[in-house]
Design a protein around this motif. Structure first.
Motif, PDB file in Angstrom:
ATOM      1  N   GLY A 169      29.570  46.932  20.330  1.00 45.89           N
ATOM      2  CA  GLY A 169      28.187  46.756  19.886  1.00 45.89           C
ATOM      3  C   GLY A 169      27.377  48.027  20.054  1.00 45.89           C
ATOM      4  O   GLY A 169      26.656  48.451  19.138  1.00 45.89           O
ATOM      5  N   LEU A 170      27.520  48.668  21.225  1.00 48.44           N
ATOM      6  CA  LEU A 170      26.763  49.897  21.480  1.00 48.44           C
ATOM      7  C   LEU A 170      27.210  51.024  20.552  1.00 48.44           C
ATOM      8  O   LEU A 170      26.393  51.817  20.085  1.00 48.44           O
ATOM      9  CB  LEU A 170      26.933  50.323  22.946  1.00 48.44           C
ATOM     10  CG  LEU A 170      26.220  49.438  23.974  1.00 48.44           C
ATOM     11  CD1 LEU A 170      26.641  49.824  25.386  1.00 48.44           C
ATOM     12  CD2 LEU A 170      24.701  49.555  23.826  1.00 48.44           C
ATOM     13  N   LEU A 171      28.523  51.098  20.295  1.00 46.31           N
ATOM     14  CA  LEU A 171      29.016  52.180  19.420  1.00 46.31           C
ATOM     15  C   LEU A 171      28.543  51.985  17.981  1.00 46.31           C
ATOM     16  O   LEU A 171      28.279  52.970  17.278  1.00 46.31           O
ATOM     17  CB  LEU A 171      30.549  52.263  19.476  1.00 46.31           C
ATOM     18  CG  LEU A 171      31.131  52.968  20.697  1.00 46.31           C
ATOM     19  CD1 LEU A 171      32.654  52.946  20.652  1.00 46.31           C
ATOM     20  CD2 LEU A 171      30.639  54.418  20.800  1.00 46.31           C
ATOM     21  N   VAL A 172      28.413  50.720  17.556  1.00 46.13           N
ATOM     22  CA  VAL A 172      27.888  50.479  16.201  1.00 46.13           C
ATOM     23  C   VAL A 172      26.439  50.982  16.131  1.00 46.13           C
ATOM     24  O   VAL A 172      26.063  51.717  15.208  1.00 46.13           O
ATOM     25  CB  VAL A 172      27.969  48.979  15.844  1.00 46.13           C
ATOM     26  CG1 VAL A 172      27.144  48.686  14.592  1.00 46.13           C
ATOM     27  CG2 VAL A 172      29.422  48.571  15.624  1.00 46.13           C
ATOM     28  N   LEU A 173      25.648  50.621  17.143  1.00 44.85           N
ATOM     29  CA  LEU A 173      24.253  51.074  17.171  1.00 44.85           C
ATOM     30  C   LEU A 173      24.197  52.610  17.229  1.00 44.85           C
ATOM     31  O   LEU A 173      23.427  53.251  16.503  1.00 44.85           O
ATOM     32  CB  LEU A 173      23.535  50.464  18.379  1.00 44.85           C
ATOM     33  CG  LEU A 173      22.068  50.867  18.581  1.00 44.85           C
ATOM     34  CD1 LEU A 173      21.231  50.487  17.362  1.00 44.85           C
ATOM     35  CD2 LEU A 173      21.496  50.216  19.839  1.00 44.85           C
ATOM     36  N   ALA A 174      25.037  53.199  18.113  1.00 45.68           N
ATOM     37  CA  ALA A 174      25.063  54.659  18.248  1.00 45.68           C
ATOM     38  C   ALA A 174      25.433  55.317  16.915  1.00 45.68           C
ATOM     39  O   ALA A 174      24.843  56.326  16.521  1.00 45.68           O
ATOM     40  CB  ALA A 174      26.062  55.062  19.337  1.00 45.68           C
ATOM     41  N   SER A 175      26.394  54.728  16.201  1.00 46.97           N
ATOM     42  CA  SER A 175      26.835  55.305  14.932  1.00 46.97           C
ATOM     43  C   SER A 175      25.720  55.276  13.894  1.00 46.97           C
ATOM     44  O   SER A 175      25.490  56.257  13.184  1.00 46.97           O
ATOM     45  CB  SER A 175      28.038  54.530  14.381  1.00 46.97           C
ATOM     46  OG  SER A 175      29.105  54.587  15.287  1.00 46.97           O
ATOM     47  N   VAL A 176      25.039  54.136  13.819  1.00 47.14           N
ATOM     48  CA  VAL A 176      23.954  54.010  12.841  1.00 47.14           C
ATOM     49  C   VAL A 176      22.883  55.058  13.130  1.00 47.14           C
ATOM     50  O   VAL A 176      22.414  55.768  12.237  1.00 47.14           O
ATOM     51  CB  VAL A 176      23.364  52.584  12.885  1.00 47.14           C
ATOM     52  CG1 VAL A 176      22.084  52.510  12.060  1.00 47.14           C
ATOM     53  CG2 VAL A 176      24.388  51.576  12.380  1.00 47.14           C
ATOM     54  N   LEU A 177      22.515  55.176  14.419  1.00 43.45           N
ATOM     55  CA  LEU A 177      21.457  56.123  14.782  1.00 43.45           C
ATOM     56  C   LEU A 177      21.914  57.565  14.550  1.00 43.45           C
ATOM     57  O   LEU A 177      21.168  58.391  14.031  1.00 43.45           O
ATOM     58  CB  LEU A 177      21.051  55.921  16.246  1.00 43.45           C
ATOM     59  CG  LEU A 177      20.332  54.610  16.548  1.00 43.45           C
ATOM     60  CD1 LEU A 177      20.105  54.451  18.038  1.00 43.45           C
ATOM     61  CD2 LEU A 177      19.001  54.550  15.803  1.00 43.45           C
ATOM     62  N   LEU A 178      23.150  57.865  14.927  1.00 47.02           N
ATOM     63  CA  LEU A 178      23.653  59.231  14.759  1.00 47.02           C
ATOM     64  C   LEU A 178      23.648  59.632  13.292  1.00 47.02           C
ATOM     65  O   LEU A 178      23.318  60.756  12.934  1.00 47.02           O
ATOM     66  CB  LEU A 178      25.076  59.332  15.325  1.00 47.02           C
ATOM     67  CG  LEU A 178      25.726  60.712  15.235  1.00 47.02           C
ATOM     68  CD1 LEU A 178      25.010  61.713  16.135  1.00 47.02           C
ATOM     69  CD2 LEU A 178      27.197  60.650  15.611  1.00 47.02           C
ATOM     70  N   LYS A 179      24.004  58.680  12.453  1.00 46.78           N
ATOM     71  CA  LYS A 179      24.091  58.949  11.015  1.00 46.78           C
ATOM     72  C   LYS A 179      22.698  59.143  10.411  1.00 46.78           C
ATOM     73  O   LYS A 179      22.517  59.943   9.505  1.00 46.78           O
ATOM     74  CB  LYS A 179      24.804  57.757  10.358  1.00 46.78           C
ATOM     75  CG  LYS A 179      25.321  58.000   8.974  1.00 46.78           C
ATOM     76  CD  LYS A 179      26.632  58.753   8.976  1.00 46.78           C
ATOM     77  CE  LYS A 179      27.091  58.969   7.522  1.00 46.78           C
ATOM     78  NZ  LYS A 179      28.117  59.983   7.425  1.00 46.78           N
TER      79      LYS A 179
END
Lengths: 284, 304
Positions: free
Chosen positions: A270-280
């Motif tokens: 869950g955290l990595l999905v959020l991190a990915s969206v924000l990073l992108k």
């Protein structure tokens, strides 16, 4: 300064995930903080296990075979509670150190699709942490076994449950590091990320436990089992055939090791999905 | 070749870059000029995909930067902000960046030698001077031997030898047919390095022309006149389109008349001239006039 052309023999290679992994390996291993954190991890794991093995006294207490195995696992994994803090700090720094210094701009210019850089980082840091943790835990277990035997605890090294608990401990350390990396990617600041991760490991479980004790509500005790550190710590619990026992004594839910791992992995996903969206999406 | 079309970047109500369209041609050095806050750095960050445009797009060699298979081989970039981990040595920084593209150690050593970093390559970047940091940034930009270079303030912090080196490097790379976009606050440096100038002000393009044309935009070539009869010449010369400024009691700067016109006027009126010097407009003059209305952060020259 007259020759700028590259050696013509070299093929014009592009970005590859293998190259990104190698790049992240160079980055991880070329910082002093990494060397320090891993040294502390190895030192703590072996020293605490030796201390435990040489000082434990079971006189007057009766342990069955499962109880002795559980003690042997506890000896080898005694340091995990402290080591996870060290690894969590390192896991946060792996990414927030790049934001703090501006290195992230070099990273994202080299890998402008961005997500492969994050996942390369997670893979390299996770695998290195797992292997170093596992090696030091196994060394600690092997060094401690004779000391325990001298104190009347015979560890059965042919027991698969014993070894799976040790592997679980190394896996837990690697996952707590990745948990911190994901938080670090989201908040982009070392202080903020470390505060949040330590809050998850040290503060929130205590608060939930206090609430469970005060209210005597079973659902709060059950909730506690799903917190990342509580669920993750089940990964290195020694579980004999008789099944898991209630570690908190609250009568709440007790997860099997694989369930604990699954809960922690869900948090991280869950955290990595959020991190990915924000990073992108965010500007660097 | 860099092509920006309708490129914009807004931060809330602030328009850092406001609908700009330009092309940076290969084979020449294009200078990016503008006051602080004009949008130069933001534009450069959008070229390499660090900032996402609010509108429009910018492509390098026909593709957006992130769509290139080997972006570091297309574009080398030096940003004004630090982009290096201070705890890592210069050589390890370059090795890590190179590794993503499978660029080998030999090229890392090449760019270290090229930028004169051999003696400090193994030292941690945290202890670097501003100039050494710039050289490391340039080394990283050159790693992929790119066909396009985007350099934000490349001579910032460099010693005179380094400034000349960057100038020669930019000219040399352009002569090889590469596309060079560089920003600088040093106007004299820009005049010597650039072939073409894009001037930004408040996020918009004010001028986009060859250096010579920009210099020619410097309105009304000034003429310096030294005469003991300054008051008389001033009253005679001043009329529509002509301004006369006294910088000293006997020294005038005349805008709007040529040197021969002033000489003939003085001869007719019997005014003695001690000096009559036409001053050619400089890039700096042109720049100051172009951006006069667009300076966001103006220093207050006491009393104005």
């Amino acid at each position: 300064m007259t020759t700028l052309a590259p050696t013509p023999t070299a093929p014009r290679s592009g970005v590859s995930f293998g190259g990104i992994l190698f790049s992240e390996w160079i980055k991880l291993m070329s910082l002093r903080s990494t060397i320090w954190c891993y040294s502390v991890l190895v030192f703590l794991t072996i020293t605490l296990a030796l201390l435990f093995g040489s000082t434990i006294s079971v006189e007057g207490a009766q342990f069955d075979a499962a109880g002795e195995q559980a003690l042997a696992v506890q000896a080898a994994t005694l340091s995990v509670g402290i080591s996870q803090l060290v690894i969590a700090v390192l896991g946060a720094l792996v990414i927030t150190g790049e934001y703090g210094t501006g290195m992230i701009r070099s990273t994202l210019t080299a890998v402008p699709t961005r997500l492969p850089a994050l996942f390369g980082k997670v893979v390299v840091f996770g695998v290195v942490t797992f292997l170093i943790s596992l090696a030091s835990i196994v060394v600690a277990a092997l060094l401690t076994a004779p000391l325990l035997a001298g104190n009347g605890i015979e560890a059965d090294l042919s027991d698969p449950a014993y070894w799976s608990a040790l592997v679980g401990a190394a896996g837990y350390l690697a996952l707590s590091g990745i948990f911190a990396t994901a938080i670090g990617t989201i908040v982009r600041s070392s202080a903020g990320a470390i505060a949040i991760v330590l809050g998850f490991i040290l503060v929130i479980p205590t608060i939930v436990q206090v609430f469970a004790l005060i209210t005597m509500q079973e659902w709060i005790a059950n909730l506690s089992a799903f917190l990342p550190s509580n669920a993750g710590s089940r990964m290195y619990a020694y579980v004999a055939e008789s099944g898991a026992t209630d570690p908190l004594g609250l009568g709440g839910l007790v997860l099997e090791p694989w369930q604990g791992a699954l809960v922690l992995l869900t948090w991280i996903a869950g955290l990595l999905v959020l991190a990915s969206v924000l990073l992108k999406r965010r500007d660097a | 070749m860099i092509e920006a079309v309708g490129l914009s970047k807004h931060y809330g109500a602030t328009k850092a870059v406001d609908d700009i369209t330009f092309t940076v041609q290969p084979g020449m050095v294009t200078g990016f000029l503008g006051p602080n806050g004009a949008g130069k750095s933001t534009t450069m960050r959008m070229i390499v995909g660090l900032d996402r445009p609010s509108a429009g797009q910018v492509t390098v060699n026909g593709k957006r930067y992130a769509e290139h298979r080997a972006p570091l081989r297309e574009v080398g970039v030096l940003l004004d902000a630090k982009a290096v981990h201070t705890g890592r040595s210069a050589v390890n920084h370059l090795r890590a960046v190179a590794a993503t593209h499978g660029i080998g150690r030999s090229r890392v050593d090449e760019v270290i030698a090229l930028t004169g970093l051999q003696s400090v390559a193994k030292k941690r970047v945290g202890g670097f001077s501003l100039g050494m940091g710039q050289r490391l940034g340039l080394a990283a930009a050159l790693l992929g031997d790119p066909s396009t270079l985007v350099l934000d303030e490349p001579v910032n912090g460099l010693d005179p030898e380094g400034v000349v080196w960057v100038r020669n490097l930019a000219r040399h790379l352009a002569s090889e047919g590469r596309t060079i976009l560089l920003s600088s606050h040093l106007m004299s440096e820009m005049a010597q390095t650039a072939d073409h100038i894009i001037v930004l002000g408040r996020g918009r393009i004010i001028a986009n022309a060859p250096v010579a044309d920009i210099v020619a935009m410097s309105t009304g070539t000034a003429v310096t006149v030294r005469t003991p009869d300054a008051a008389k010449l001033t009253s005679l010369a001043t009329r529509d389109g002509v301004t006369v400024t006294a910088t000293e009691p006997t020294l005038l700067v005349v805008n709007g008349l040529t040197a021969p016109q002033i000489g003939e006027l003085a001869a007719k009126e019997g005014i003695v001239l001690h000096e009559l010097t036409p001053t050619v407009g400089s890039l700096e003059d042109a720049y100051m006039q172009l951006t006069a209305d667009d300076v966001e952060y103006r220093s207050n020259n006491g009393g104005f």
